[in-house]
Scaffold this motif. Structure first.
Motif, short mmCIF file in Angstrom:
data_model
loop_
_atom_site.label_atom_id
_atom_site.label_comp_id
_atom_site.label_asym_id
_atom_site.label_seq_id
_atom_site.Cartn_x
_atom_site.Cartn_y
_atom_site.Cartn_z
N GLU A 1 -4.77 3.81 1.31
CA GLU A 1 -3.52 2.85 1.68
C GLU A 1 -3.03 2.09 0.47
O GLU A 1 -4.24 1.69 -0.09
CB GLU A 1 -3.59 2.31 2.66
CG GLU A 1 -2.48 1.43 3.31
CD GLU A 1 -2.50 0.51 4.61
OE1 GLU A 1 -2.94 -0.42 4.75
OE2 GLU A 1 -2.28 1.50 5.63
N TYR B 1 5.31 7.70 -3.58
CA TYR B 1 4.87 8.68 -2.83
C TYR B 1 4.07 9.91 -3.52
O TYR B 1 3.12 10.17 -3.49
CB TYR B 1 5.71 9.42 -1.84
CG TYR B 1 5.24 10.43 -1.16
CD1 TYR B 1 4.79 10.42 0.39
CD2 TYR B 1 5.53 11.76 -1.62
CE1 TYR B 1 4.21 11.44 0.96
CE2 TYR B 1 5.22 12.80 -0.80
CZ TYR B 1 4.51 12.75 0.24
OH TYR B 1 3.83 13.86 1.09
N LEU C 1 8.92 9.79 4.33
CA LEU C 1 8.65 8.40 4.06
C LEU C 1 8.39 7.62 5.43
O LEU C 1 7.51 6.82 5.67
CB LEU C 1 9.60 7.50 3.11
CG LEU C 1 9.73 8.10 1.64
CD1 LEU C 1 10.99 7.52 1.14
CD2 LEU C 1 8.60 7.84 0.98
N SER C 2 9.05 7.90 6.29
CA SER C 2 8.91 7.21 7.83
C SER C 2 7.34 7.40 8.07
O SER C 2 7.05 6.48 9.23
CB SER C 2 10.05 7.56 8.62
OG SER C 2 9.83 8.81 9.06
N LEU D 1 10.31 4.10 -3.42
CA LEU D 1 9.31 4.71 -2.43
C LEU D 1 8.92 6.07 -2.87
O LEU D 1 7.76 6.68 -2.78
CB LEU D 1 9.74 4.34 -1.18
CG LEU D 1 9.53 2.98 -0.47
CD1 LEU D 1 10.36 3.05 0.66
CD2 LEU D 1 8.38 2.59 -0.56
N VAL E 1 4.83 8.12 6.33
CA VAL E 1 3.56 7.43 5.57
C VAL E 1 3.64 5.97 5.35
O VAL E 1 2.64 5.36 4.87
CB VAL E 1 3.40 8.41 4.20
CG1 VAL E 1 3.11 9.54 4.49
CG2 VAL E 1 4.82 8.17 3.48
N ILE E 2 4.87 5.43 5.53
CA ILE E 2 4.82 3.92 5.42
C ILE E 2 4.26 3.32 6.64
O ILE E 2 4.95 3.57 7.84
CB ILE E 2 6.49 3.45 5.23
CG1 ILE E 2 7.14 4.04 3.78
CG2 ILE E 2 6.56 1.77 5.11
CD1 ILE E 2 8.44 3.61 3.62
N THR E 3 3.05 2.69 6.44
CA THR E 3 2.39 2.03 7.43
C THR E 3 2.59 0.77 7.90
O THR E 3 2.62 0.24 9.13
CB THR E 3 0.67 1.87 7.05
OG1 THR E 3 0.80 1.25 5.92
CG2 THR E 3 0.44 3.34 6.94
N MET F 1 1.70 1.97 2.20
CA MET F 1 1.96 3.50 2.20
C MET F 1 0.67 3.90 2.36
O MET F 1 -0.16 3.67 1.28
CB MET F 1 2.94 4.07 1.07
CG MET F 1 3.14 5.41 1.34
SD MET F 1 4.20 6.08 -0.26
CE MET F 1 5.60 5.47 0.04
N ARG F 2 0.33 4.96 2.96
CA ARG F 2 -0.63 5.83 3.12
C ARG F 2 -0.64 7.27 2.39
O ARG F 2 0.47 7.72 2.16
CB ARG F 2 -1.39 5.88 4.41
CG ARG F 2 -0.62 6.78 5.27
CD ARG F 2 -1.07 7.03 6.56
NE ARG F 2 -0.37 7.45 7.65
CZ ARG F 2 0.07 9.08 7.58
NH1 ARG F 2 -0.42 9.70 6.53
NH2 ARG F 2 0.85 9.69 8.50
#
Length: 158
Positions: free
Chosen positions: A40, A124, A91-92, A120, A94-96, A62-63
């Motif tokens: 992360e 990524y 993106l939705s 982002l 992996v964004i934690t 982000m993970r």
């Protein structure tokens, strides 16, 4: 007649095989025994997501992406209709975390400024291909080479 199944159902049906992990390739680095790899990465958006109340959310995390994260957008109807939507869905997934936003979903990413989405997307790519957020740069004035962390901090700050 065959019934079509979705990725979720296919993954649920797959047996959880426990295969021995292969020996690392010569020169390959491994995480020290007992320590999980860094998965992360925190970030600071250049502009920030503005919610319905006008609050700006700039800090998040982000993970690393999984194979499932990469596959799921391929069966999403929005992506099939518009392939450019793939990065929004990806993106939705992996964004934690994004400020105080309770859940990051495609609608949140849709409402972000293009500058933030580009940031982002670059983050990524960097963490999923290189495993870190650092970049080698060269000073245009003195030609000095150094490393910067792209995930956070403002330009000029140390």
């Amino acid at each position: 007649m065959r019934r079509r199944i979705g990725l979720d159902e296919l993954l649920e049906r797959a047996p959880a095989a426990q295969e021995p992990s292969p020996a690392p390739a010569p020169g390959a680095s491994r995480a020290p025994q007992g320590r999980a790899p860094h998965t992360e990465f925190e970030f600071e958006l250049p502009i920030g997501y503005v919610d319905d109340e006008g609050t700006v959310h700039r800090y998040g995390a982000m993970r690393l992406a999984t194979a499932r994260d990469e596959l799921m957008p391929q069966i999403d109807l929005r992506v099939k209709e518009n392939p450019a939507y793939l990065s929004v869905v990806l993106l939705s997934h992996v964004i934690t975390r994004l400020g105080d936003v309770p859940e990051v979903h495609a609608g949140i990413v849709e409402r972000m400024y293009a500058t933030d989405v580009a940031f982002l997307q670059d983050l990524y790519q960097r963490i999923n291909s290189e495993g870190h957020t650092r970049a080698a740069v060269t000073c245009p004035h003195c030609d000095g080479a150094f490393e910067v962390d792209l995930a956070g901090g403002r330009l000029g700050e140390s």
